[in-house]
Design a protein around this motif. Structure first.
Motif, PDB file in Angstrom:
ATOM      1  N   THR A 285       0.858  -1.170   0.000  1.00 17.63           N
ATOM      2  CA  THR A 285       0.000   0.000   0.000  1.00 17.63           C
ATOM      3  C   THR A 285       0.891   1.215   0.000  1.00 17.63           C
ATOM      4  O   THR A 285       1.870   1.266   0.754  1.00 17.63           O
ATOM      5  N   ILE A 286       0.599   2.165  -0.867  1.00 19.47           N
ATOM      6  CA  ILE A 286       1.421   3.365  -0.930  1.00 19.47           C
ATOM      7  C   ILE A 286       0.566   4.557  -0.553  1.00 19.47           C
ATOM      8  O   ILE A 286      -0.463   4.835  -1.188  1.00 19.47           O
ATOM      9  N   GLY A 287       0.973   5.196   0.486  1.00 20.93           N
ATOM     10  CA  GLY A 287       0.366   6.469   0.862  1.00 20.93           C
ATOM     11  C   GLY A 287      -1.123   6.398   1.108  1.00 20.93           C
ATOM     12  O   GLY A 287      -1.833   7.356   0.835  1.00 20.93           O
ATOM     13  N   ASP A 288      -1.606   5.294   1.573  1.00 25.57           N
ATOM     14  CA  ASP A 288      -3.013   5.169   1.933  1.00 25.57           C
ATOM     15  C   ASP A 288      -3.936   5.378   0.733  1.00 25.57           C
ATOM     16  O   ASP A 288      -5.138   5.489   0.853  1.00 25.57           O
ATOM     17  N   ILE A 289      -3.351   5.446  -0.432  1.00 24.50           N
ATOM     18  CA  ILE A 289      -4.142   5.744  -1.627  1.00 24.50           C
ATOM     19  C   ILE A 289      -4.063   4.584  -2.599  1.00 24.50           C
ATOM     20  O   ILE A 289      -5.063   4.095  -3.093  1.00 24.50           O
ATOM     21  N   HIS A 290      -2.865   4.138  -2.815  1.00 19.09           N
ATOM     22  CA  HIS A 290      -2.655   3.057  -3.775  1.00 19.09           C
ATOM     23  C   HIS A 290      -2.458   1.759  -3.019  1.00 19.09           C
ATOM     24  O   HIS A 290      -1.622   1.684  -2.137  1.00 19.09           O
ATOM     25  N   ASP A 291      -3.241   0.802  -3.386  1.00 19.21           N
ATOM     26  CA  ASP A 291      -3.140  -0.492  -2.718  1.00 19.21           C
ATOM     27  C   ASP A 291      -3.055  -1.518  -3.833  1.00 19.21           C
ATOM     28  O   ASP A 291      -3.953  -1.603  -4.663  1.00 19.21           O
ATOM     29  N   PHE A 292      -1.951  -2.195  -3.892  1.00 17.84           N
ATOM     30  CA  PHE A 292      -1.898  -3.172  -4.987  1.00 17.84           C
ATOM     31  C   PHE A 292      -1.309  -4.490  -4.521  1.00 17.84           C
ATOM     32  O   PHE A 292      -0.586  -4.566  -3.523  1.00 17.84           O
ATOM     33  N   SER A 293      -1.664  -5.525  -5.241  1.00 20.57           N
ATOM     34  CA  SER A 293      -1.048  -6.826  -4.983  1.00 20.57           C
ATOM     35  C   SER A 293      -0.848  -7.513  -6.323  1.00 20.57           C
ATOM     36  O   SER A 293      -1.611  -7.321  -7.264  1.00 20.57           O
ATOM     37  N   VAL A 294       0.223  -8.275  -6.364  1.00 15.55           N
ATOM     38  CA  VAL A 294       0.595  -8.965  -7.588  1.00 15.55           C
ATOM     39  C   VAL A 294       0.783 -10.428  -7.236  1.00 15.55           C
ATOM     40  O   VAL A 294       1.331 -10.751  -6.188  1.00 15.55           O
ATOM     41  N   MET A 295       0.292 -11.283  -8.083  1.00 12.55           N
ATOM     42  CA  MET A 295       0.482 -12.712  -7.849  1.00 12.55           C
ATOM     43  C   MET A 295       0.933 -13.327  -9.168  1.00 12.55           C
ATOM     44  O   MET A 295       0.430 -12.978 -10.236  1.00 12.55           O
ATOM     45  N   GLY A 296       1.880 -14.241  -9.078  1.00 12.83           N
ATOM     46  CA  GLY A 296       2.320 -14.923 -10.296  1.00 12.83           C
ATOM     47  C   GLY A 296       2.839 -16.293  -9.942  1.00 12.83           C
ATOM     48  O   GLY A 296       3.409 -16.493  -8.865  1.00 12.83           O
ATOM     49  N   GLY A 297       2.616 -17.234 -10.824  1.00 13.94           N
ATOM     50  CA  GLY A 297       3.103 -18.566 -10.503  1.00 13.94           C
ATOM     51  C   GLY A 297       2.973 -19.522 -11.673  1.00 13.94           C
ATOM     52  O   GLY A 297       2.656 -19.129 -12.789  1.00 13.94           O
ATOM     53  N   TYR A 298       3.272 -20.757 -11.369  1.00 11.83           N
ATOM     54  CA  TYR A 298       3.159 -21.781 -12.394  1.00 11.83           C
ATOM     55  C   TYR A 298       2.694 -23.060 -11.729  1.00 11.83           C
ATOM     56  O   TYR A 298       2.834 -23.239 -10.513  1.00 11.83           O
ATOM     57  N   SER A 299       2.128 -23.917 -12.545  1.00 10.65           N
ATOM     58  CA  SER A 299       1.711 -25.196 -11.995  1.00 10.65           C
ATOM     59  C   SER A 299       1.875 -26.287 -13.032  1.00 10.65           C
ATOM     60  O   SER A 299       1.966 -26.023 -14.236  1.00 10.65           O
ATOM     61  N   TYR A 300       1.905 -27.473 -12.538  1.00 11.53           N
ATOM     62  CA  TYR A 300       2.057 -28.624 -13.413  1.00 11.53           C
ATOM     63  C   TYR A 300       1.200 -29.738 -12.843  1.00 11.53           C
ATOM     64  O   TYR A 300       1.255 -30.030 -11.656  1.00 11.53           O
ATOM     65  N   GLN A 301       0.369 -30.295 -13.684  1.00 13.98           N
ATOM     66  CA  GLN A 301      -0.553 -31.312 -13.199  1.00 13.98           C
ATOM     67  C   GLN A 301      -0.511 -32.512 -14.130  1.00 13.98           C
ATOM     68  O   GLN A 301      -0.490 -32.363 -15.349  1.00 13.98           O
ATOM     69  N   THR A 302      -0.517 -33.683 -13.555  1.00 12.85           N
ATOM     70  CA  THR A 302      -0.549 -34.891 -14.382  1.00 12.85           C
ATOM     71  C   THR A 302      -1.657 -35.795 -13.874  1.00 12.85           C
ATOM     72  O   THR A 302      -2.035 -35.765 -12.705  1.00 12.85           O
ATOM     73  N   SER A 303      -2.151 -36.583 -14.760  1.00  8.47           N
ATOM     74  CA  SER A 303      -3.195 -37.515 -14.390  1.00  8.47           C
ATOM     75  C   SER A 303      -2.968 -38.820 -15.115  1.00  8.47           C
ATOM     76  O   SER A 303      -2.537 -38.838 -16.263  1.00  8.47           O
ATOM     77  N   SER A 304      -3.239 -39.860 -14.417  1.00  8.67           N
ATOM     78  CA  SER A 304      -3.076 -41.179 -15.016  1.00  8.67           C
ATOM     79  C   SER A 304      -4.232 -42.044 -14.551  1.00  8.67           C
ATOM     80  O   SER A 304      -4.533 -42.098 -13.361  1.00  8.67           O
ATOM     81  N   SER A 305      -4.925 -42.646 -15.481  1.00 10.72           N
ATOM     82  CA  SER A 305      -6.059 -43.503 -15.124  1.00 10.72           C
ATOM     83  C   SER A 305      -5.904 -44.855 -15.785  1.00 10.72           C
ATOM     84  O   SER A 305      -5.643 -44.924 -16.980  1.00 10.72           O
ATOM     85  N   GLU A 306      -6.061 -45.862 -14.999  1.00 11.21           N
ATOM     86  CA  GLU A 306      -5.991 -47.191 -15.579  1.00 11.21           C
ATOM     87  C   GLU A 306      -7.237 -47.970 -15.202  1.00 11.21           C
ATOM     88  O   GLU A 306      -7.892 -47.691 -14.214  1.00 11.21           O
ATOM     89  N   ASN A 307      -7.569 -48.918 -16.035  1.00  7.44           N
ATOM     90  CA  ASN A 307      -8.728 -49.755 -15.738  1.00  7.44           C
ATOM     91  C   ASN A 307      -8.502 -51.142 -16.299  1.00  7.44           C
ATOM     92  O   ASN A 307      -7.726 -51.323 -17.241  1.00  7.44           O
ATOM     93  N   TRP A 308      -9.165 -52.099 -15.712  1.00  6.41           N
ATOM     94  CA  TRP A 308      -9.042 -53.467 -16.172  1.00  6.41           C
ATOM     95  C   TRP A 308     -10.288 -54.218 -15.731  1.00  6.41           C
ATOM     96  O   TRP A 308     -10.956 -53.797 -14.781  1.00  6.41           O
ATOM     97  N   GLY A 309     -10.597 -55.248 -16.423  1.00 13.14           N
ATOM     98  CA  GLY A 309     -11.795 -55.963 -16.031  1.00 13.14           C
ATOM     99  C   GLY A 309     -11.915 -57.295 -16.730  1.00 13.14           C
ATOM    100  O   GLY A 309     -11.235 -57.580 -17.721  1.00 13.14           O
ATOM    101  N   GLY A 310     -12.776 -58.119 -16.203  1.00  8.38           N
ATOM    102  CA  GLY A 310     -13.016 -59.424 -16.789  1.00  8.38           C
ATOM    103  C   GLY A 310     -14.469 -59.820 -16.623  1.00  8.38           C
ATOM    104  O   GLY A 310     -15.158 -59.322 -15.734  1.00  8.38           O
ATOM    105  N   THR A 311     -14.908 -60.691 -17.501  1.00  9.82           N
ATOM    106  CA  THR A 311     -16.289 -61.160 -17.458  1.00  9.82           C
ATOM    107  C   THR A 311     -16.306 -62.664 -17.654  1.00  9.82           C
ATOM    108  O   THR A 311     -15.560 -63.191 -18.484  1.00  9.82           O
ATOM    109  N   GLY A 312     -17.131 -63.316 -16.879  1.00  6.38           N
ATOM    110  CA  GLY A 312     -17.272 -64.754 -17.042  1.00  6.38           C
ATOM    111  C   GLY A 312     -18.733 -65.153 -17.089  1.00  6.38           C
ATOM    112  O   GLY A 312     -19.586 -64.473 -16.522  1.00  6.38           O
TER     113      GLY A 312
END
Lengths: 506, 1118
Positions: free
Chosen positions: B606-633
């Protein structure tokens, strides 16, 4: 501030490093990519087998397509009127262009064609010597010809594709190809097949095409086009080379309809092979013809749904001394543990078709997922093509009559007991009478084998068999200007308006 | 800056001295990490005993810190620490001590996150007249007047101890005692008393000639610190620039809900939640501002404590839930933000003694409605008309009676929370056990949540959230997708022949349908079929937050979640499906794992009770893995082994297995800037790269911007007493939707089951064509809104208008089928959603009887703007066994997604009518008559038009809460207006083609003697057609919840050793007003399993009915 900057830089760098590892390429495991599929001739065969397998599906030879052919003819009517209206409409010549039977089997034929075209493209990409690769191309071209053979007869002009499509946009505006051109292409494919296919496939299986298969279908195509000399020539070629191809009539007519049939049954010129109690995705290997034709309320394993059931006239007009009637139809059945005549069948009090449901082999209690190998073409039909074609060319001479008599002689073998019906045909009858006799012979010999509608269509018998005094299954609304062709699926004309106009009357 | 920073470390206590400018930042940042402040009241009530005189303020504060175990934060520049003070207190509340100490020094205090922030009193420094008043005593010698009085809370008239009472403009003041009484001498009748207390709105009263001034303080419902959770941070509600709805924990737990999503129904404007099915454990369809997509999912994403795609905890463990709606709020989630974002914050521990909460409830449930069906006699008469040979089976069975039962829910949750300055903890276990209203159906959910946060050092905080959940679902089979042998229980209970008994008296076997395909009866399916699911979810989410510099924080999170499931299915030989194959069993397993790493920096200044600012920055990484299996008799020796001995089957079916993986890498950033606390600017950007898209389009950027104007903070607004807050908001931005399955861009061949020489062989066929251009759906969203509070926050309004245009829609485009392919996923056309949302909260009465009303209203209009080449696209969304139906829906420019497509029903033909020709159409008296829409003289497919719209005109929720003394009453209505339903249920029943039972509408069918009707005759050859005959108005109003509760008075609970004891009784869904002829307008058939698709809205087919519930419950706190 400096420390702050250092930390910030460090964090940012770490982040970029981590993100740098972000690998966004897809490397699917367990998915078959086309670019890497065709490496050897074995891979081409794999695609050819895919096309064969797709014929042995619920959509084609397992139910939809063949039921449509069966109901369209005069040998099978709707039994249980509670069955979906789409079937009743196909049977009653009351279908519209949204008929769901058509909607479901149309794409499957083209998927078979697509698999065949993929196999051809794959084969051509391998640069193998022609004696190694041409038999495979010939086999794929046979499948393509076989598919169009059905499409052109059912629909007339249809879109014709003879190359593998990797971008459907390239063909989304094409027009229909005239039926005459399609027939020429079918003939070209079959002739290529006759040239390059082997006399026998490994283990002599009949579910893969051979030289004899191609020639037999050439005979059938020429017969359809009323080019009787050529039809005779091709049929004669098959008959003359029957030992080379391993063809002959089985002794007992019932053998043809008693699952499991051996994969090399000698009467089979081309067979659709189902394996009992197995099924794949997309309706693969799902044979539902036994329950479709079986008796509603019958005791397992002979119960079914009474969907396609002959009209009474089919039963009443068929001479009961004919063993083929015994094999083809069911007029009494165990119901509640007691043998009951058709007059007290619970749902549809008519004799039922027996060819599929009586001996479905290893199958579920309704005969579904049967073990049948269905004859798409059998040697008896080749004999009858020869008889009809020769009859047209030369009249009822001894040779022509002889072919019919071969078929009749086998029919006199009543499960090992020789009878004297149907008696041999004597030469010398008029050409017209002989042609009628052959057509009747085809109607009974090939009863319920999906041949009758094509005979009615190619001989233009509709007015006679549906409106005539001796009609087995009267349909007074039969319209020859409309009903010899089915409508193309409406959805296809919406996607590609260039396919218009729709077949007349729809 | 650094030189201003002074810190003093103790083992337990920390004194932070920061600049005034940073005070706001602390509030912002600490709120960000804790998400919610602890109740200041508890802290300020702590007993303090202190006696100091002539010490510095600094020393006095230190003493209070150790005595009350609190921390102070202040700016040295503004608070003069060296001034001498004196204060005496004997077991007095902290607030009272602080008032005595600080008010005379013109220092304000407030509690933020267990810290007490000190600041210069603005009232005195800003309000110039006060300064003049201050000098007044010097000039005039007024008459001193002794004033006394009592201060109570306006809501409950309980006395308020510790309220500060100050003579305005002076340092004179006192605080109320334990009974809320005060005594004070004021300069004269013109004196103004200022009553202030944390958590309450301050009140000014002119003394006049009175000697007693009693005051009732209004609770400050919009507490200053109220923050809402947004993507990668929090923001004060008053500083929001985007459109965000908040739902609190009380609303989420108002009645026992299947899960958090159900509890959200009707609670937030712009959020439409539809039960897919009343089945225990079933999913819901959630739409935020309508469906943006056609083919891809239109479901929002769920962010749980910062974990995108994290498991949704049970409602009891949720502190707050925020729905991010406009692009300014959602664009920070880039390619996944187009359908809105639901931010969930779980409960945290608060410093202090361990707190134990126990919530328990028991419910009894019944089906909400039944259909009036024909009895056996009526049925027999009807069937005979279609099929004269029919002979009745002789029984008379009400199949609905046979499958429904009284179900119930038990819901229990126990939590322990607490903490010290260094460690906070929240531990909770929840059990939800539902016995379904259909035989053999039920759902059980058990979960544990553990949230622990550690303050590892002055700068580093580390937290771990652990969540584990088991779901067990025993399903009644409904929602049948295609014509298998086994009908759904509900559909079958409607259609099965009533003249049959449960078991065939001769064979003892279950009866099967005689008229149509030989399906099993519903009782057999309900009791014999095994259809069971088990899933286990384990999730860990670790965060670390480090203060690098003042105002600069780094936060990193590492989340991992894994979900493993098992689905077992067994059709024994007692059912048709099993009988014909000797029993059929299948087991399918699945396991999916997701990893998410987020790293971001936040800098606020905050600057001088007049200007109020915030900055955010970042990065992310996401992975997903799905497996399935099945049998019928198939074909087992016995039914006893169920699906647990596939090896014992004699017919094996091909096994299945599969693996899908995806990755998502992202950069994101945001800038917030506030000028004079009046003009607020927000800019967001996110750049996402997804593996799911084609190689030409892996990356895309999603920016957004917003501007808000706090009009009420402008000087010219200060005279409008009625307006407490008035803020305008406007935003615009782009968001994406990447909700497609992996590998859809790639061409592929698929296996074909093929037999050669009697044995299966390897075989393939081409099935999918490549699409090298497949990319994200992009939604451009404009939003303009206002947040208005009137009359001391008695009335709060939130209004929003928005327009969203989604382009590059992911759609499975129908290919020419002669190409050998069916469909291809393509980016086509665009869809518009625009609408209006209104939220109103009012506090109607605030006296002894408190009455609050919450209304939310949402109106959305959905329209297809453009399709490739203007061509319309038809598709089908119908149960597969309704063969012959063809396409049921259409996409057409200018019309909403999901429009029903079919013929117009014109009643029945009468004798002597001219019949329109057309293949498959009836031409007989009593037959269905359709309109020749295109006037060409024949009936065919060209006569179909758009005949219905499943999208509602508007939806709304109305919540009324009353409280009086310890009693509370809650009435919650929810409704939907103007949505059409296409009822496949009624189509199947009332087709009257003689294949199954019908509703009593069939009694009015056409016969030669009953011709004045629009119900056609019984006729066996009738085609199923989508027509206006099956389109119904699905509008409804439903009393979702009616609850009466009683809070035992504190005097009683204290004796019991409790802090809270509430008993309540409630009822859910007990009243529904609707014209719909089906059994429940709030159902949604999930065609082809695609519950998340907008292609199948407003469809009714044999869904598991919603239940009405009667609940009693208990909330206990220790």
């Amino acid at each position: 501030m400096k420390r702050f900057l250092n930390k910030f830089t460090l964090l940012t760098l770490t982040g970029l490093l981590l993100l740098g590892c972000a690998d966004l390429e897809e490397r699917p495991v367990g998915i078959l990519a086309p670019e890497s599929l065709f490496r050897t001739s074995q891979d081409v065969r794999t695609a050819i087998f895919g096309a064969y397998g797709w014929m042995a599906t619920e959509r084609l030879y397992g139910r939809q397509f063949v039921t449509a052919l069966l109901l369209r003819g005069d040998m099978a009517d709707i039994g249980d009127r509670g069955t979906p209206a789409e079937r009743q409409q196909v049977n009653d010549f009351n279908m519209d262009d949204n008929n769901n039977m058509v909607n479901v089997f149309w794409p499957y034929w083209y998927q078979v064609i697509s698999a065949a075209n993929a196999a051809i493209a794959g084969a051509e990409s391998l640069n193998l010597p022609e004696n190694e690769i041409n038999p495979l191309i010939a086999e794929a071209r046979f499948i393509r010809a076989f598919s169009y053979y059905h499409l052109v007869q059912v629909f007339g002009d249809v879109p014709y594709l003879d190359r593998f499509i990797s971008d459907p946009n390239l063909v989304k505006d094409i027009a229909k190809t005239p039926a005459a051109t399609i027939y020429q292409n079918i003939i070209a494919d079959l002739e290529y097949g006759k040239q390059w296919l082997p006399d026998k496939q490994p283990s002599d299986v009949r579910s893969r095409a051979t030289k004899g298969t191609a020639a037999s279908y050439l005979a059938s195509v020429h017969l359809t086009l009323a080019d009787y000399q050529k039809a005779y020539n091709e049929a004669k070629f098959v008959i003359d080379n029957k030992d080379r191809f391993g063809y002959g009539l089985v002794d007992d007519f019932q053998t043809l309809f008693r699952a499991p049939q051996p994969a090399n049954l000698r009467e089979h010129v081309f067979a659709i092979d189902f394996l009992g109690l197995q099924s794949g995705s997309g309706g693969a290997n799902d044979d539902i013809m036994p329950p479709m034709t079986g008796v509603r309320g019958g005791d397992a394993p002979r119960s079914g749904w009474s969907v396609a059931v002959p009209s009474m006239a089919v039963y009443n007009t068929w001479d009961s001394r004919d063993y083929r009637k015994e094999v083809s139809m069911e007029d009494s059945l165990l119901i509640g543990g007691k043998l009951q005549p058709y007059t007290v069948f619970p749902n549809t009090k008519r004799p039922h078709i027996a060819k599929y449901s009586r001996y479905a082999g290893n199958s579920n209690a309704e005969g579904r997922y049967s073990d049948h190998n269905y004859a798409a073409m059998r040697y008896a039909e080749v004999l009858l093509i020869a008889a009809e074609a020769l009859g047209e060319v030369s009249g009822a001479n001894a040779e022509a009559v002889g072919y019919v008599n071969q078929v009749r002689a086998r029919a006199r073998n009543w499960a090992g007991r020789q009878t004297n019906f149907p008696e041999a045909v004597a030469p010398g009858m008029s050409k017209e009478a002989f042609i009628n006799l052959v057509l009747e012979e085809r109607r009974l010999e090939l009863a319920f084998e999906y041949k009758r509608w094509y005979d009615i269509k190619r001989r233009k018998l509709g007015e006679q068999v549906f409106k005539g005094p001796n009609s087995l299954e009267p349909h007074p609304n039969f319209d020859p200007n409309r009903d010899y062709l089915m409508p193309l699926p409406r959805v296809e004309l919406q996607v590609n308006p260039n396919l218009g106009p729709q077949n007349p009357g729809y | 800056m650094k030189k201003h920073l002074h810190s003093k470390h103790g083992i337990l206590f920390t004194l932070m001295r920061v600049t005034f400018f940073q005070l706001l930042c602390i509030g912002f940042l600490s709120a960000m990490s804790y998400a919610h402040t602890s109740p200041a009241q508890e802290l300020l009530n702590r007993d303090v005993t202190l006696k100091v005189s002539n010490v510095t303020l600094s020393e006095a504060l230190d003493r209070i810190e150790s005595s009350a175990q609190v921390r102070f934060a202040y700016s040295r520049d503004l608070i003069r620490l060296s001034q001498p003070v004196a204060v005496t207190a004997q077991r007095e509340p902290l607030s009272s001590v602080l008032d005595k100490l600080l008010i005379p020094l013109k220092i304000d205090y407030r509690v933020v996150n267990n810290q007490i922030l000190l600041s210069k009193s603005k009232k005195l420094s800003i309000a110039t007249p006060a300064l003049l008043d201050n000098r007044l005593p010097e000039r005039v010698m007024p008459l001193e007047v002794a004033i006394r009085g009592t201060v109570t809370g306006a809501d409950n008239t309980e006395p308020l101890p510790g309220v500060s009472v100050v003579v305005k403009g002076t340092s004179q003041g006192t605080t109320t005692d334990a009974s809320g009484n005060y005594q004070l001498t004021v300069p004269g009748p013109s004196s103004v008393l200022v009553f202030s207390f944390v958590g309450y709105l301050s009140q000014e009263v002119t003394v006049g000639n009175r000697q007693q001034v009693n005051v009732r303080l209004e609770a400050d419902v919009k507490a200053l610190n109220e923050v809402v959770v947004v993507g990668y941070g929090t923001v004060k509600k008053s500083d929001l620039t985007g459109s965000v709805s908040s739902v609190g924990s009380e609303e989420l737990t108002a009645y026992p809900a299947l899960g958090t999503v159900q509890a959200l129904q009707g609670r937030a404007a712009g959020v439409q939640i539809q039960a897919n099915n009343g089945e225990p454990g079933a999913n819901f369809k959630v739409r935020i501002r309508g469906g943006t997509s056609i083919n891809a999912s239109s479901d929002p994403i769920y962010v749980v404590d910062g974990f995108v795609g994290g498991a949704i905890p049970p409602p009891e463990d949720i502190e707050s839930l925020e729905v991010l709606k406009d692009a300014s709020a959602t664009a920070i989630y880039g390619s996944r933000g187009a359908n809105g974002v639901i931010m969930i914050t779980t409960k945290r521990g608060k410093s202090g003694k361990p707190r134990i909460d126990f919530n328990t409830s028991f419910s009894a449930q019944n089906e909400i409605n039944r259909l009036d069906l024909l009895n056996a006699e009526q049925f027999g008469a009807y069937i005979k008309e279609a099929r004269p040979n029919y002979v009745s089976a002789g029984a008379n069975t009400d199949w609905q009676d046979e499958i429904f039962r009284t179900g119930g829910i038990q819901n229990h949750q126990l939590s322990i929370s607490g903490g010290s300055d260094a460690v906070n903890y929240y531990l909770s276990g929840a059990l939800y056990d539902q016995t379904g209203i259909i035989l053999n159906s039920g759902f059980k959910r058990f979960s544990i949540t553990s949230n622990v946060e550690v303050k590892a050092s002055n700068r580093l905080r580390i937290g771990l959230n652990l969540f584990a959940q088991r779901n067990e679902k025993e399903q009644a089979f409904t929602q049948e997708g295609s014509g298998g042998l086994t009908p759904g229980v509900v559909a079958s209970a409607f259609k099965f022949e009533p003249d049959q008994p449960i078991r065939d008296p001769q064979t003892g076997r279950f009866t099967v349908a005689r008229l149509n395909d030989p399906h099993d009866n519903p009782y057999a399916v309900a009791t014999e079929l095994k259809n069971e699911q088990l899933s286990d979810r384990i999730q860990g989410n670790l965060f670390a937050e480090y203060d690098i510099l003042e105002g600069l924080k780094f936060r990193t999170t590492l989340g991992a979640t894994t979900n493993s499931g098992r689905f077992g299915y067994f059709a024994p030989t007692s059912l048709n499906e099993g009988r014909i194959v000797g029993g059929r069993a299948s087991v399918n397993g699945s396991k999916s794992t997701q990893l998410l790493n987020e790293n971001y920096l936040t800098y606020s200044r905050t600057i001088g009770d007049i200007h109020d600012f915030s900055v955010m920055g970042g990065y992310s990484y996401q992975t997903s893995s799905s497996e399935n299996w099945g049998g019928t008799g198939q074909s087992f020796i016995t039914d006893a082994v169920s699906y647990w001995n596939l090896g014992g089957s004699s017919v094996w079916q091909s096994p299945t297995s599969g693996l899908t993986e995806w990755q998502l890498g992202s950069y994101y950033g945001r800038i917030n800037y506030s000028l004079l606390d009046r003009y607020l600017f927000t800019a967001n950007i996110r750049r996402d790269g997804s593996s799911n898209f084609s190689r030409n389009h892996k990356w895309a950027t999603f920016p957004s911007g917003a501007f808000a104007w706090k009009m009420s903070n402008e000087p010219f607004m200060q005279n409008f007493e009625a307006i407490s807050q008035w803020k305008w908001r406007v935003s615009y931005g782009l968001t994406g939707n990447q909700a497609i399955e992996p590998y859809q861009t790639l061409a592929r061949f698929s296996n074909v089951f093929t037999i050669i020489d009697g044995v299966p062989v390897n075989a393939v066929r081409p099935t999918t064509v490549a699409n090298d251009d497949l990319t994200w759906e992009t939604t451009a969203q404009f939003d303009v809104g206002a947040d208005i509070s009137l009359f001391n926050n008695r009335i709060n309004l939130v209004l929003d208008y928005y327009r969203m245009v989604t382009r590059d829609l992911l759609f499975s485009v129908q290919l020419p089928q002669y190409s050998g392919y069916a469909t291809q996923l393509q980016n086509i056309g665009s869809v518009e959603n625009k609408g209006f949302e209104l939220t109103v909260n009012t506090r109607n009465t605030t006296g002894a009887l408190k009455w609050n009303t919450d209304i939310n209203f949402s109106l959305n209009r959905n329209k297809v703007l453009r399709l490739p080449g203007g061509t319309e696209l038809q598709y089908s969304a119908a149960p597969g066994h309704l063969v012959g139906l063809g396409n049921t829906h259409i996409l057409r420019e200018g019309y909403p997604v999901g429009s029903f497509f079919g013929w117009t029903y014109e009643g029945v033909y009468q004798q002597g009518d001219g019949f329109l020709p057309g293949g498959g159409f009836e031409q007989a008296a009593g037959g269905e008559k359709f309109r020749d829409t295109n006037g060409d003289g024949t009936l065919n497919s060209n006569d179909r038009t758009i005949i219905g719209n499943p999208n509602p005109d508007f939806i709304w929720g109305l919540n009324n809460e009353f409280s009086w003394k310890g009693f509370d009453l809650n009435l919650f209505f929810q409704g939907s207006q103007g949505n059409d339903i296409l009822s496949y249920t009624l189509m199947e029943l009332n087709l009257l083609s003689g294949i199954n039972n019908a509703t009593t509408a069939a009694l009015n069918r056409w016969t030669p003697t009953n011709t004045n009707t629009d119900v056609p005759r019984a006729f066996a050859g009738r085609t199923r057609r989508v027509s206006t005959r099956w389109i119904y108005d699905g509008s409804y109003v439903r009393l979702k919840n009616l609850a009466v509760g009683y809070n035992l008075p504190a005097s009683v609970t204290r004796k019991l050793g409790m802090t809270k004891l509430r008993v309540y009784a409630s009822a859910q869904n007990i009243l529904t007003l609707t014209q719909y002829e089906g059994y429940d307008p709030e159902v949604n058939y999930a065609s082809e399993g695609a519950t998340n698709s907008n292609r199948n809205l407003g469809l009714d087919y044999g869904s598991y009915p919603n239940a009405k519930s009667y609940t009693i419950g208990l909330n206990i706190g220790f």
